[in-house]
Design a protein around this motif. Sequence first.
Motif, short mmCIF file in Angstrom:
data_model
loop_
_atom_site.label_atom_id
_atom_site.label_comp_id
_atom_site.label_asym_id
_atom_site.label_seq_id
_atom_site.Cartn_x
_atom_site.Cartn_y
_atom_site.Cartn_z
N THR A 105 48.65 -36.27 58.62
CA THR A 105 48.36 -35.77 59.95
C THR A 105 48.46 -34.25 59.97
OG1 THR A 105 49.09 -37.81 61.04
CG2 THR A 105 49.04 -35.83 62.38
N TYR A 106 47.50 -33.63 60.65
CA TYR A 106 47.41 -32.17 60.76
C TYR A 106 47.50 -31.76 62.23
CZ TYR A 106 45.70 -31.81 55.92
OH TYR A 106 45.59 -31.85 54.55
N THR A 107 47.84 -30.50 62.45
CA THR A 107 47.75 -29.91 63.78
C THR A 107 46.96 -28.61 63.69
OG1 THR A 107 49.01 -29.26 65.75
CG2 THR A 107 49.89 -28.57 63.62
N ASP A 108 46.39 -28.20 64.81
CA ASP A 108 45.61 -26.96 64.80
C ASP A 108 46.54 -25.76 64.89
OD1 ASP A 108 46.37 -27.31 67.46
OD2 ASP A 108 44.60 -26.27 68.20
N ALA A 109 45.97 -24.57 64.85
CA ALA A 109 46.77 -23.34 64.80
C ALA A 109 47.64 -23.15 66.04
CB ALA A 109 45.86 -22.13 64.61
N THR A 110 47.24 -23.73 67.16
CA THR A 110 48.01 -23.58 68.40
C THR A 110 48.92 -24.77 68.68
OG1 THR A 110 46.27 -24.58 69.76
CG2 THR A 110 46.13 -22.21 69.38
N SER A 111 48.92 -25.75 67.78
CA SER A 111 49.68 -27.00 67.96
C SER A 111 49.26 -27.74 69.22
CB SER A 111 51.19 -26.72 68.00
OG SER A 111 51.64 -26.20 66.76
N THR A 112 48.01 -27.56 69.62
CA THR A 112 47.47 -28.23 70.80
C THR A 112 46.92 -29.60 70.46
OG1 THR A 112 46.90 -26.12 71.82
CG2 THR A 112 45.76 -28.07 72.66
N SER A 113 46.31 -29.72 69.29
CA SER A 113 45.71 -30.98 68.88
C SER A 113 46.37 -31.50 67.61
CB SER A 113 44.20 -30.82 68.65
OG SER A 113 43.96 -30.01 67.50
N VAL A 114 46.27 -32.81 67.42
CA VAL A 114 46.77 -33.44 66.21
C VAL A 114 45.67 -34.35 65.66
CG1 VAL A 114 49.24 -33.32 66.63
CG2 VAL A 114 47.93 -35.15 67.68
N THR A 115 45.57 -34.39 64.34
CA THR A 115 44.51 -35.16 63.70
C THR A 115 45.07 -35.95 62.54
OG1 THR A 115 42.86 -33.45 64.25
CG2 THR A 115 42.28 -35.02 62.51
N THR A 116 44.90 -37.26 62.59
CA THR A 116 45.23 -38.10 61.43
C THR A 116 43.98 -38.27 60.60
OG1 THR A 116 47.05 -39.31 62.47
CG2 THR A 116 45.88 -40.42 60.69
N VAL A 117 44.10 -38.02 59.31
CA VAL A 117 42.99 -38.18 58.38
C VAL A 117 43.37 -39.21 57.34
CG1 VAL A 117 43.79 -36.24 56.95
CG2 VAL A 117 41.39 -36.93 56.85
N GLY A 118 42.40 -40.01 56.94
CA GLY A 118 42.70 -41.06 55.98
C GLY A 118 41.63 -41.22 54.91
N LEU A 119 42.05 -41.73 53.77
CA LEU A 119 41.15 -42.09 52.68
C LEU A 119 41.41 -43.55 52.35
CD1 LEU A 119 41.66 -39.00 50.33
CD2 LEU A 119 39.61 -39.48 51.69
N VAL A 120 40.40 -44.39 52.57
CA VAL A 120 40.49 -45.79 52.18
C VAL A 120 39.89 -45.92 50.78
CG1 VAL A 120 39.79 -48.16 52.69
CG2 VAL A 120 40.26 -46.56 54.56
N ILE A 121 40.71 -46.26 49.81
CA ILE A 121 40.22 -46.52 48.46
C ILE A 121 39.79 -47.98 48.42
CG2 ILE A 121 40.71 -46.36 46.00
CD1 ILE A 121 40.96 -43.71 47.57
N THR A 122 38.52 -48.22 48.26
CA THR A 122 38.00 -49.58 48.40
C THR A 122 38.00 -50.33 47.07
OG1 THR A 122 35.66 -49.14 47.93
CG2 THR A 122 36.45 -48.61 50.14
N ARG A 123 37.71 -51.64 47.17
CA ARG A 123 37.59 -52.49 45.99
C ARG A 123 36.12 -52.71 45.60
NH1 ARG A 123 42.41 -54.95 44.95
NH2 ARG A 123 43.98 -54.95 46.63
N SER A 124 35.22 -52.11 46.32
CA SER A 124 33.80 -52.39 46.19
C SER A 124 33.16 -51.69 44.98
CB SER A 124 33.08 -51.96 47.46
OG SER A 124 31.69 -52.14 47.36
N ASP A 125 32.02 -52.23 44.56
CA ASP A 125 31.19 -51.52 43.60
C ASP A 125 30.25 -50.60 44.36
OD1 ASP A 125 29.26 -53.20 44.69
OD2 ASP A 125 29.04 -54.44 42.89
#
Length: 243
Positions: A105-125
């Motif tokens: 999770t990240y916040t912007d320079a003013t700590s006004t917003s928060v952002t969760t970012v994710g990477l799903v490592i899949t099982r697919s070809d």
Amino acid sequence: MAAVGCAVLGVGLLVGAVLGSWLRDDGERDRSADAFQQARSVWRSVPVDTLFPPTLTGPEAGPGGADRTWTRIAVAPDGRCEGAFDPLLETALSPVGCQRLLRATYTDATSTSVTTVGLVITRSDAAGMRALRSRFDAERLDLRTDLLPRPYAAKGTAAAHFGDAQRASWRISVAGDLPVIAYAVTGFADGRSIDRPEPAARATARGATTGPAQAGLGHDAKGVAAGVERAFRKAVDAATEPR
């Protein structure tokens, strides 16, 4: 990676990842079957700061071309995908499977917003990933408000009150050349509820006047997701390119 913030990913050096053209170039490329398979395990051997840079900078990545900076405030233990998405989104992603979920999770320079970012490592070809991406494109699943990622609300951080009701904007990117799905979901750090979340593609459109658009939350979701996806791609390239 028993805990993404622990020794298995390491601590790494403080780095900044510059977005710039990242918002316009998905970086996809032709890959061999071996490189595609190897990409599935890259996350195990790189520092956490490589996948989730402590600082992401986005020149002209904000509303009106303003510069944007996001600071990482929390890294989640790696785990499974159960509970990380709205039920219908979890169903939509199920054809490619979930080998591992990595989040920060990240916040912007003013700590006004928060952002969760994710990477799903899949099982697919590769064929399965292309099929899922085609479905997302054809059915515009990334725009549906009943198919949202869920936040990682780390205690003791600006994201402590970032729950499902606080989600304001999001982005989902299904790779066609790698076993990965990158996503981000953004809200206000003060914990206010949002009645109508808006996908980043609409919240960043020219002339958009909704609350998420005017607050730049679509730009946050788009910029953070793009930056982390590019970081993952660089790690894969470094691990799979012939020396």
